[in-house]
Design a protein around this motif. Sequence first.
Motif, PDB file in Angstrom:
ATOM      1  N   HIS A  80       0.810  -1.218   0.000  1.00  0.00           N
ATOM      2  CA  HIS A  80       0.000   0.000   0.000  1.00  0.00           C
ATOM      3  C   HIS A  80       0.846   1.273   0.000  1.00  0.00           C
ATOM      4  O   HIS A  80       1.956   1.312   0.531  1.00  0.00           O
ATOM      5  CB  HIS A  80      -0.890   0.039   1.247  1.00  0.00           C
ATOM      6  N   HIS A  81       0.265   2.318  -0.564  1.00  0.00           N
ATOM      7  CA  HIS A  81       0.811   3.677  -0.499  1.00  0.00           C
ATOM      8  C   HIS A  81       0.120   4.453   0.615  1.00  0.00           C
ATOM      9  O   HIS A  81      -1.069   4.231   0.902  1.00  0.00           O
ATOM     10  CB  HIS A  81       0.593   4.410  -1.826  1.00  0.00           C
ATOM     11  N   GLU A  82       0.865   5.364   1.242  1.00  0.00           N
ATOM     12  CA  GLU A  82       0.298   6.315   2.201  1.00  0.00           C
ATOM     13  C   GLU A  82       1.036   7.644   2.027  1.00  0.00           C
ATOM     14  O   GLU A  82       2.203   7.763   2.390  1.00  0.00           O
ATOM     15  CB  GLU A  82       0.453   5.818   3.645  1.00  0.00           C
ATOM     16  N   MET A  83       0.353   8.640   1.491  1.00  0.00           N
ATOM     17  CA  MET A  83       0.946   9.958   1.236  1.00  0.00           C
ATOM     18  C   MET A  83       0.841  10.811   2.498  1.00  0.00           C
ATOM     19  O   MET A  83      -0.200  10.831   3.161  1.00  0.00           O
ATOM     20  CB  MET A  83       0.187  10.618   0.090  1.00  0.00           C
ATOM     21  N   GLU A  84       1.934  11.531   2.839  1.00  0.00           N
ATOM     22  CA  GLU A  84       1.951  12.279   4.099  1.00  0.00           C
ATOM     23  C   GLU A  84       2.778  13.560   3.997  1.00  0.00           C
ATOM     24  O   GLU A  84       3.695  13.649   3.173  1.00  0.00           O
ATOM     25  CB  GLU A  84       2.552  11.427   5.230  1.00  0.00           C
ATOM     26  N   LEU A  85       2.485  14.506   4.877  1.00  0.00           N
ATOM     27  CA  LEU A  85       3.365  15.642   5.120  1.00  0.00           C
ATOM     28  C   LEU A  85       4.458  15.194   6.080  1.00  0.00           C
ATOM     29  O   LEU A  85       4.180  14.566   7.098  1.00  0.00           O
ATOM     30  CB  LEU A  85       2.595  16.800   5.753  1.00  0.00           C
ATOM     31  N   VAL A  86       5.712  15.514   5.739  1.00  0.00           N
ATOM     32  CA  VAL A  86       6.845  15.174   6.592  1.00  0.00           C
ATOM     33  C   VAL A  86       7.420  16.450   7.191  1.00  0.00           C
ATOM     34  O   VAL A  86       7.702  17.411   6.476  1.00  0.00           O
ATOM     35  CB  VAL A  86       7.938  14.437   5.795  1.00  0.00           C
ATOM     36  N   LEU A  87       7.576  16.444   8.501  1.00  0.00           N
ATOM     37  CA  LEU A  87       8.144  17.564   9.244  1.00  0.00           C
ATOM     38  C   LEU A  87       9.602  17.258   9.561  1.00  0.00           C
ATOM     39  O   LEU A  87       9.912  16.190  10.100  1.00  0.00           O
ATOM     40  CB  LEU A  87       7.354  17.771  10.537  1.00  0.00           C
ATOM     41  N   ALA A  88      10.495  18.186   9.227  1.00  0.00           N
ATOM     42  CA  ALA A  88      11.918  18.038   9.552  1.00  0.00           C
ATOM     43  C   ALA A  88      12.240  18.892  10.773  1.00  0.00           C
ATOM     44  O   ALA A  88      12.022  20.114  10.770  1.00  0.00           O
ATOM     45  CB  ALA A  88      12.781  18.470   8.372  1.00  0.00           C
ATOM     46  N   ILE A  89      12.730  18.232  11.823  1.00  0.00           N
ATOM     47  CA  ILE A  89      13.116  18.932  13.047  1.00  0.00           C
ATOM     48  C   ILE A  89      14.497  19.561  12.858  1.00  0.00           C
ATOM     49  O   ILE A  89      15.416  18.927  12.333  1.00  0.00           O
ATOM     50  CB  ILE A  89      13.128  17.954  14.246  1.00  0.00           C
ATOM     51  N   GLY A  90      14.638  20.820  13.315  1.00  0.00           N
ATOM     52  CA  GLY A  90      15.898  21.522  13.119  1.00  0.00           C
ATOM     53  C   GLY A  90      16.553  22.027  14.381  1.00  0.00           C
ATOM     54  O   GLY A  90      17.610  22.665  14.329  1.00  0.00           O
ATOM     55  N   ALA A  91      15.948  21.747  15.550  1.00  0.00           N
ATOM     56  CA  ALA A  91      16.514  22.185  16.824  1.00  0.00           C
ATOM     57  C   ALA A  91      16.146  21.161  17.888  1.00  0.00           C
ATOM     58  O   ALA A  91      15.099  20.518  17.796  1.00  0.00           O
ATOM     59  CB  ALA A  91      15.993  23.566  17.214  1.00  0.00           C
ATOM     60  N   PRO A  92      16.988  20.981  18.896  1.00  0.00           N
ATOM     61  CA  PRO A  92      16.668  20.011  19.952  1.00  0.00           C
ATOM     62  C   PRO A  92      15.516  20.493  20.816  1.00  0.00           C
ATOM     63  O   PRO A  92      15.322  21.702  21.003  1.00  0.00           O
ATOM     64  CB  PRO A  92      17.970  19.918  20.752  1.00  0.00           C
ATOM     65  N   GLY A  93      14.764  19.539  21.351  1.00  0.00           N
ATOM     66  CA  GLY A  93      13.660  19.896  22.227  1.00  0.00           C
ATOM     67  C   GLY A  93      13.167  18.719  23.029  1.00  0.00           C
ATOM     68  O   GLY A  93      13.073  17.599  22.514  1.00  0.00           O
ATOM     69  N   PHE A  94      12.866  18.956  24.289  1.00  0.00           N
ATOM     70  CA  PHE A  94      12.334  17.934  25.194  1.00  0.00           C
ATOM     71  C   PHE A  94      11.271  18.573  26.054  1.00  0.00           C
ATOM     72  O   PHE A  94      11.462  19.667  26.590  1.00  0.00           O
ATOM     73  CB  PHE A  94      13.461  17.358  26.053  1.00  0.00           C
TER      74      PHE A  94
END
Length: 233
Positions: A80-94
């Motif tokens: 199966h295919h699943e199309m999605e928006l991908v978010l790229a993280i650019g800074a550390p965070g907790f």
Amino acid sequence: MTTYLWNPPPVQSLPVRGKAERLPINRLFFVGRNYHAHAVEMGKPVDKSVERPFYFTKSPQTLVESGATVAYPPETKNYHHEMELVLAIGAPGFRVAQEDAHELVYGYACGLDMTRRDLQLVARDKGRPWDLGKDVEASSVVSEVVPMQGRVLDKGELAMTVNGQPRQKSDLDKLIWNIREIIADLSLFYHLQPGDLIFTGTPEGVGALAEGDRIDGHIAGVGEISLHVGAAE
């Protein structure tokens, strides 16, 4: 200097629009059932008032770039295919507050979460891990990353076709958990780091593919993605 018995795998990376440098990949996170219509078609409706997001991961070695040809994977008859928006993280965070979530955003890309659906459903129904259905070689397809530092996307058409025929079409405003909520919640479990990618979930219309099929998709304001399904090995 450390020496190894054999060469370690190369760093996985993606092209970045407008830059010569590539974005090195750290981890791949996936949000499950994040569009109501898709949750319903999978037989697992979501009640946001009593539930929170859930996640699975894939190995960075499953990453392939848009435009590639991938072999129809082994041990499945329902790819199966699943199309999605991908978010790229650019800074550390907790333990990031929702109001501060934008500070972790580096940019966005189009993504495909390719899935051995038959194996995933067997595992789901038996209460087993999804790895054989989801952590599939060459199953995390991503376009170039578009830098949008500090910007939270909350709308935009997402659509894809197979051999020119419409399969998936929705809008980012239909995400059950939005970008801020995803970052804040996931950061309760992990120390998010630059290079982490978050696939934010797929809308309705997922379906089976055959050898020779071509996928084309786009997300408004982000870009385009394509994939060819090759012959089985």
